[in-house]
Design a protein around this motif. Sequence first.
Motif, PDB file in Angstrom:
ATOM      1  N   SER A   9       0.840  -1.196   0.000  1.00 19.33           N
ATOM      2  CA  SER A   9       0.000   0.000   0.000  1.00 19.33           C
ATOM      3  C   SER A   9       0.880   1.253   0.000  1.00 19.33           C
ATOM      4  O   SER A   9       1.963   1.268   0.582  1.00 19.33           O
ATOM      5  CB  SER A   9      -0.931   0.008   1.215  1.00 19.33           C
ATOM      6  N   PRO A  10       0.431   2.301  -0.679  1.00 25.37           N
ATOM      7  CA  PRO A  10       1.232   3.529  -0.763  1.00 25.37           C
ATOM      8  C   PRO A  10       1.519   4.172   0.594  1.00 25.37           C
ATOM      9  O   PRO A  10       2.581   4.755   0.797  1.00 25.37           O
ATOM     10  CB  PRO A  10       0.378   4.450  -1.625  1.00 25.37           C
ATOM     11  N   LYS A  11       0.584   4.061   1.529  1.00 27.26           N
ATOM     12  CA  LYS A  11       0.798   4.668   2.848  1.00 27.26           C
ATOM     13  C   LYS A  11       1.944   3.979   3.586  1.00 27.26           C
ATOM     14  O   LYS A  11       2.793   4.636   4.190  1.00 27.26           O
ATOM     15  CB  LYS A  11      -0.477   4.599   3.683  1.00 27.26           C
ATOM     16  N   ILE A  12       1.987   2.663   3.545  1.00 31.34           N
ATOM     17  CA  ILE A  12       3.052   1.916   4.212  1.00 31.34           C
ATOM     18  C   ILE A  12       4.387   2.190   3.531  1.00 31.34           C
ATOM     19  O   ILE A  12       5.409   2.383   4.191  1.00 31.34           O
ATOM     20  CB  ILE A  12       2.740   0.414   4.246  1.00 31.34           C
ATOM     21  N   LYS A  13       4.383   2.232   2.203  1.00 37.39           N
ATOM     22  CA  LYS A  13       5.615   2.544   1.479  1.00 37.39           C
ATOM     23  C   LYS A  13       6.126   3.931   1.860  1.00 37.39           C
ATOM     24  O   LYS A  13       7.317   4.149   2.001  1.00 37.39           O
ATOM     25  CB  LYS A  13       5.398   2.468  -0.031  1.00 37.39           C
ATOM     26  N   GLY A  14       5.221   4.879   2.033  1.00 39.90           N
ATOM     27  CA  GLY A  14       5.607   6.227   2.441  1.00 39.90           C
ATOM     28  C   GLY A  14       6.213   6.252   3.827  1.00 39.90           C
ATOM     29  O   GLY A  14       7.230   6.916   4.067  1.00 39.90           O
ATOM     30  N   ILE A  15       5.607   5.519   4.753  1.00 36.80           N
ATOM     31  CA  ILE A  15       6.129   5.454   6.116  1.00 36.80           C
ATOM     32  C   ILE A  15       7.514   4.818   6.134  1.00 36.80           C
ATOM     33  O   ILE A  15       8.425   5.298   6.811  1.00 36.80           O
ATOM     34  CB  ILE A  15       5.150   4.693   7.034  1.00 36.80           C
ATOM     35  N   VAL A  16       7.687   3.751   5.365  1.00 36.81           N
ATOM     36  CA  VAL A  16       8.982   3.075   5.299  1.00 36.81           C
ATOM     37  C   VAL A  16      10.022   3.997   4.675  1.00 36.81           C
ATOM     38  O   VAL A  16      11.155   4.088   5.152  1.00 36.81           O
ATOM     39  CB  VAL A  16       8.865   1.750   4.509  1.00 36.81           C
ATOM     40  N   ALA A  17       9.659   4.729   3.624  1.00 42.15           N
ATOM     41  CA  ALA A  17      10.594   5.630   2.956  1.00 42.15           C
ATOM     42  C   ALA A  17      11.024   6.765   3.874  1.00 42.15           C
ATOM     43  O   ALA A  17      12.214   7.112   3.927  1.00 42.15           O
ATOM     44  CB  ALA A  17       9.974   6.189   1.679  1.00 42.15           C
ATOM     45  N   ILE A  18      10.097   7.336   4.611  1.00 42.28           N
ATOM     46  CA  ILE A  18      10.430   8.417   5.538  1.00 42.28           C
ATOM     47  C   ILE A  18      11.312   7.896   6.663  1.00 42.28           C
ATOM     48  O   ILE A  18      12.308   8.529   7.037  1.00 42.28           O
ATOM     49  CB  ILE A  18       9.145   9.066   6.096  1.00 42.28           C
ATOM     50  N   SER A  19      10.981   6.732   7.194  1.00 47.66           N
ATOM     51  CA  SER A  19      11.804   6.139   8.251  1.00 47.66           C
ATOM     52  C   SER A  19      13.213   5.855   7.753  1.00 47.66           C
ATOM     53  O   SER A  19      14.198   6.120   8.452  1.00 47.66           O
ATOM     54  CB  SER A  19      11.172   4.841   8.755  1.00 47.66           C
ATOM     55  N   ALA A  20      13.318   5.340   6.543  1.00 47.82           N
ATOM     56  CA  ALA A  20      14.631   5.042   5.972  1.00 47.82           C
ATOM     57  C   ALA A  20      15.432   6.318   5.762  1.00 47.82           C
ATOM     58  O   ALA A  20      16.646   6.343   5.995  1.00 47.82           O
ATOM     59  CB  ALA A  20      14.475   4.295   4.654  1.00 47.82           C
ATOM     60  N   ALA A  21      14.775   7.383   5.329  1.00 46.88           N
ATOM     61  CA  ALA A  21      15.477   8.650   5.114  1.00 46.88           C
ATOM     62  C   ALA A  21      16.040   9.191   6.420  1.00 46.88           C
ATOM     63  O   ALA A  21      17.173   9.696   6.463  1.00 46.88           O
ATOM     64  CB  ALA A  21      14.537   9.667   4.478  1.00 46.88           C
ATOM     65  N   VAL A  22      15.286   9.072   7.497  1.00 50.02           N
ATOM     66  CA  VAL A  22      15.771   9.537   8.805  1.00 50.02           C
ATOM     67  C   VAL A  22      16.955   8.691   9.266  1.00 50.02           C
ATOM     68  O   VAL A  22      17.967   9.220   9.724  1.00 50.02           O
ATOM     69  CB  VAL A  22      14.622   9.502   9.845  1.00 50.02           C
ATOM     70  N   VAL A  23      16.858   7.388   9.120  1.00 52.52           N
ATOM     71  CA  VAL A  23      17.957   6.497   9.521  1.00 52.52           C
ATOM     72  C   VAL A  23      19.193   6.768   8.666  1.00 52.52           C
ATOM     73  O   VAL A  23      20.314   6.832   9.175  1.00 52.52           O
ATOM     74  CB  VAL A  23      17.520   5.016   9.423  1.00 52.52           C
ATOM     75  N   MET A  24      18.982   6.965   7.359  1.00 50.42           N
ATOM     76  CA  MET A  24      20.102   7.193   6.453  1.00 50.42           C
ATOM     77  C   MET A  24      20.817   8.510   6.758  1.00 50.42           C
ATOM     78  O   MET A  24      21.999   8.661   6.462  1.00 50.42           O
ATOM     79  CB  MET A  24      19.625   7.164   5.002  1.00 50.42           C
ATOM     80  N   TYR A  25      20.124   9.464   7.335  1.00 48.86           N
ATOM     81  CA  TYR A  25      20.743  10.740   7.700  1.00 48.86           C
ATOM     82  C   TYR A  25      21.839  10.537   8.746  1.00 48.86           C
ATOM     83  O   TYR A  25      22.860  11.219   8.726  1.00 48.86           O
ATOM     84  CB  TYR A  25      19.677  11.703   8.217  1.00 48.86           C
ATOM     85  N   PHE A  26      21.620   9.585   9.651  1.00 52.77           N
ATOM     86  CA  PHE A  26      22.543   9.386  10.759  1.00 52.77           C
ATOM     87  C   PHE A  26      23.563   8.265  10.530  1.00 52.77           C
ATOM     88  O   PHE A  26      24.437   8.062  11.360  1.00 52.77           O
ATOM     89  CB  PHE A  26      21.762   9.070  12.050  1.00 52.77           C
ATOM     90  N   THR A  27      23.455   7.533   9.447  1.00 56.81           N
ATOM     91  CA  THR A  27      24.353   6.408   9.212  1.00 56.81           C
ATOM     92  C   THR A  27      25.378   6.755   8.138  1.00 56.81           C
ATOM     93  O   THR A  27      25.142   7.624   7.296  1.00 56.81           O
ATOM     94  CB  THR A  27      23.569   5.157   8.780  1.00 56.81           C
ATOM     95  N   PRO A  28      26.527   6.056   8.129  1.00 56.83           N
ATOM     96  CA  PRO A  28      27.531   6.294   7.079  1.00 56.83           C
ATOM     97  C   PRO A  28      27.053   5.792   5.715  1.00 56.83           C
ATOM     98  O   PRO A  28      26.072   5.051   5.601  1.00 56.83           O
ATOM     99  CB  PRO A  28      28.752   5.495   7.553  1.00 56.83           C
ATOM    100  N   ASP A  29      27.757   6.212   4.673  1.00 56.99           N
ATOM    101  CA  ASP A  29      27.356   5.882   3.304  1.00 56.99           C
ATOM    102  C   ASP A  29      27.317   4.380   3.043  1.00 56.99           C
ATOM    103  O   ASP A  29      26.492   3.910   2.262  1.00 56.99           O
ATOM    104  CB  ASP A  29      28.299   6.536   2.290  1.00 56.99           C
ATOM    105  N   GLU A  30      28.187   3.615   3.677  1.00 58.68           N
ATOM    106  CA  GLU A  30      28.204   2.167   3.452  1.00 58.68           C
ATOM    107  C   GLU A  30      26.891   1.533   3.895  1.00 58.68           C
ATOM    108  O   GLU A  30      26.367   0.640   3.238  1.00 58.68           O
ATOM    109  CB  GLU A  30      29.368   1.511   4.208  1.00 58.68           C
TER     110      GLU A  30
END
Length: 56
Positions: A9-30
């Motif tokens: 569902s698009p809503k779940i995909k959106g939640i996962v994408a936003i969560s991933a973006a926040v996590v990716m902000y704090f993690t190294p490129d690898e």
Amino acid sequence: MSIKDLFISPKIKGIVAISAAVVMYFTPDEVDHIIEGLLSVFGISTLVIGEKEEKK
């Protein structure tokens, strides 16, 4: 509603994408590359939320 329908569902995909973006902000490129690979498994190809434009 099945579990498969829930995950695609698009809503779940959106939640996962936003969560991933926040996590990716704090993690190294690898680690970011690993997260991007996992997102592609869920069918999320971009972290930008919004309507897709039609190409003419």
